[in-house]
Scaffold this active site. Structure first.
Site, PDB file in Angstrom:
ATOM      1  CB  THR A  13      -0.946   0.032   1.203  1.00 17.97           C
ATOM      2  OG1 THR A  13      -0.205   0.191   2.422  1.00 17.97           O
ATOM      3  CG2 THR A  13      -1.750  -1.265   1.273  1.00 17.97           C
ATOM      4  N   GLY A  14       0.347   2.306  -0.597  1.00 20.45           N
ATOM      5  CA  GLY A  14       1.104   3.552  -0.667  1.00 20.45           C
ATOM      6  C   GLY A  14       2.434   3.374  -1.368  1.00 20.45           C
ATOM      7  CB  SER A  15       3.627   0.809  -3.425  1.00 20.70           C
ATOM      8  OG  SER A  15       2.412   0.395  -4.011  1.00 20.70           O
ATOM      9  CB  THR A  16       2.682   5.929  -6.259  1.00 22.09           C
ATOM     10  OG1 THR A  16       2.366   6.829  -5.187  1.00 22.09           O
ATOM     11  CG2 THR A  16       1.445   5.124  -6.642  1.00 22.09           C
ATOM     12  N   GLY A  18       8.609   6.832  -2.605  1.00 22.25           N
ATOM     13  CA  GLY A  18       9.242   6.681  -1.303  1.00 22.25           C
ATOM     14  C   GLY A  18       9.518   5.257  -0.885  1.00 22.25           C
ATOM     15  CB  ILE A  19       9.376   3.667   2.478  1.00 19.76           C
ATOM     16  CG1 ILE A  19      10.449   4.523   3.179  1.00 19.76           C
ATOM     17  CG2 ILE A  19       9.393   2.243   3.041  1.00 19.76           C
ATOM     18  CD1 ILE A  19      10.190   4.735   4.661  1.00 19.76           C
ATOM     19  CB  SER A 141       7.734   5.814  12.428  1.00 20.65           C
ATOM     20  OG  SER A 141       8.618   6.874  12.725  1.00 20.65           O
ATOM     21  CE1 TYR A 154       4.014   9.324  10.464  1.00 15.37           C
ATOM     22  CE2 TYR A 154       5.697   9.652  12.146  1.00 15.37           C
ATOM     23  CZ  TYR A 154       5.277   9.072  10.956  1.00 15.37           C
ATOM     24  OH  TYR A 154       6.122   8.233  10.268  1.00 15.37           O
TER      25      TYR A 154
END
Length: 264
Positions: A13-16, A18-19, A141, A154
């Site tokens: 997920t969120g893989s477009t 950065g990490i 994190s 966060y």
């Protein structure tokens, strides 16, 4: 060590960028069929092109959906009903003083950073358990251990991910499915780079100087004295997704550059 994930389906997920993008590329290089996700088709298409350029012969699927919402999660599940590897990387961050954080921000951070992973893990883990093999990761994190005063909301969400990860690992004991959290420290991702770049422009200094000042002022316990690269974080995620990591579960694995002052 040779990591071979041929035949495994991996959802990141969120893989477009950065990490997440680095993890997707690492898994693809190990032979996995990787599902790249993002909120817009344009970003997904760009990420697919980047991974294909970096990993010849990679097997990829792209899906545009807002996975921070129930509707987005349902769309992913309907399109990809089963997965062997789930990397819950989707996350947002925003520096804001505690007294300026409204209820809406607390709820938004919890839904995007925590509930997105809960929803997908609740679905995919059941199939993994039936098949007797699976890998689930939550990208938390070091801020989940050392709550940053500049973004408490966060830090709260990252601590919650650690609790969910350990609890899910307990729930899946003996099934062949491992669940772990990884704890990056300050990392030169796209979002962080944009944030530091904006500060550099406002102050009339280089981005490298802003990064050095950040480490010295806000993360002085760093042992590497720099931001990590997204590839350094992805290396740990790829290992934890492998057969070789079969005895590592219920763990919070740090890739924080030594920021957390602890021997455990």
């Amino acid at each position: 060590m040779h990591i071979d994930l041929t035949g495994r389906m991996a959802v990141v997920t969120g893989s477009t960028a950065g990490i997440g993008l680095a993890i997707a590329q690492g898994l693809a290089a190990a032979g996995a069929h990787v599902v790249i996700t993002g909120r817009t088709q344009a970003r997904v298409d760009e990420a697919l092109a980047n991974v294909r350029a970096a990993v010849a012969g990679s097997t990829l699927t792209g899906l545009a959906a807002d996975l921070g919402t129930l509707a987005g999660a349902q769309r992913l599940i309907a399109t990809i009903p089963d997965a062997d590897i789930l990397i819950n990387n989707l996350g947002i961050f925003e520096p804001k003083a505690f007294f300026d954080i409204p209820d809406e921000d607390w709820l938004r951070f919890f839904e995007v950073n925590v509930l997105s992973g809960v929803r997908l893990s609740r679905h995919y883990a059941q199939g993994m358990a039936r098949r007797g093999w699976g890998r689930i990761q939550f990208v938390s994190s070091e801020s989940g251990l050392q709550i940053p005063a500049e973004m408490v909301h966060y830090g709260m969400s990252k601590t919650a991910q650690l609790a969910v990860s350990r609890g899910l690992a307990e729930s899946l004991a003996g099934t062949g499915v491992t669940v772990n959290a990884i704890l990056p420290g300050p990392t030169r991702s796209e979002g962080v780079g944009d944030f530091f770049g904006k500060i550099a422009a406002e102050q009339g200094v280089s981005q490298e100087q802003v990064e050095r000042d950040f480490i010295q002022t806000h993360r002085p316990s760093s042992l590497i004295k720099r931001l990590a690269t997204v590839e350094e974080v992805a290396n740990l995620a790829v290992y934890l997704a492998s057969e070789q990591a079969s005895a590592t579960t219920g763990a919070a694995m740090r890739v924080d550059g030594g920021v957390v002052r602890s021997i455990a």
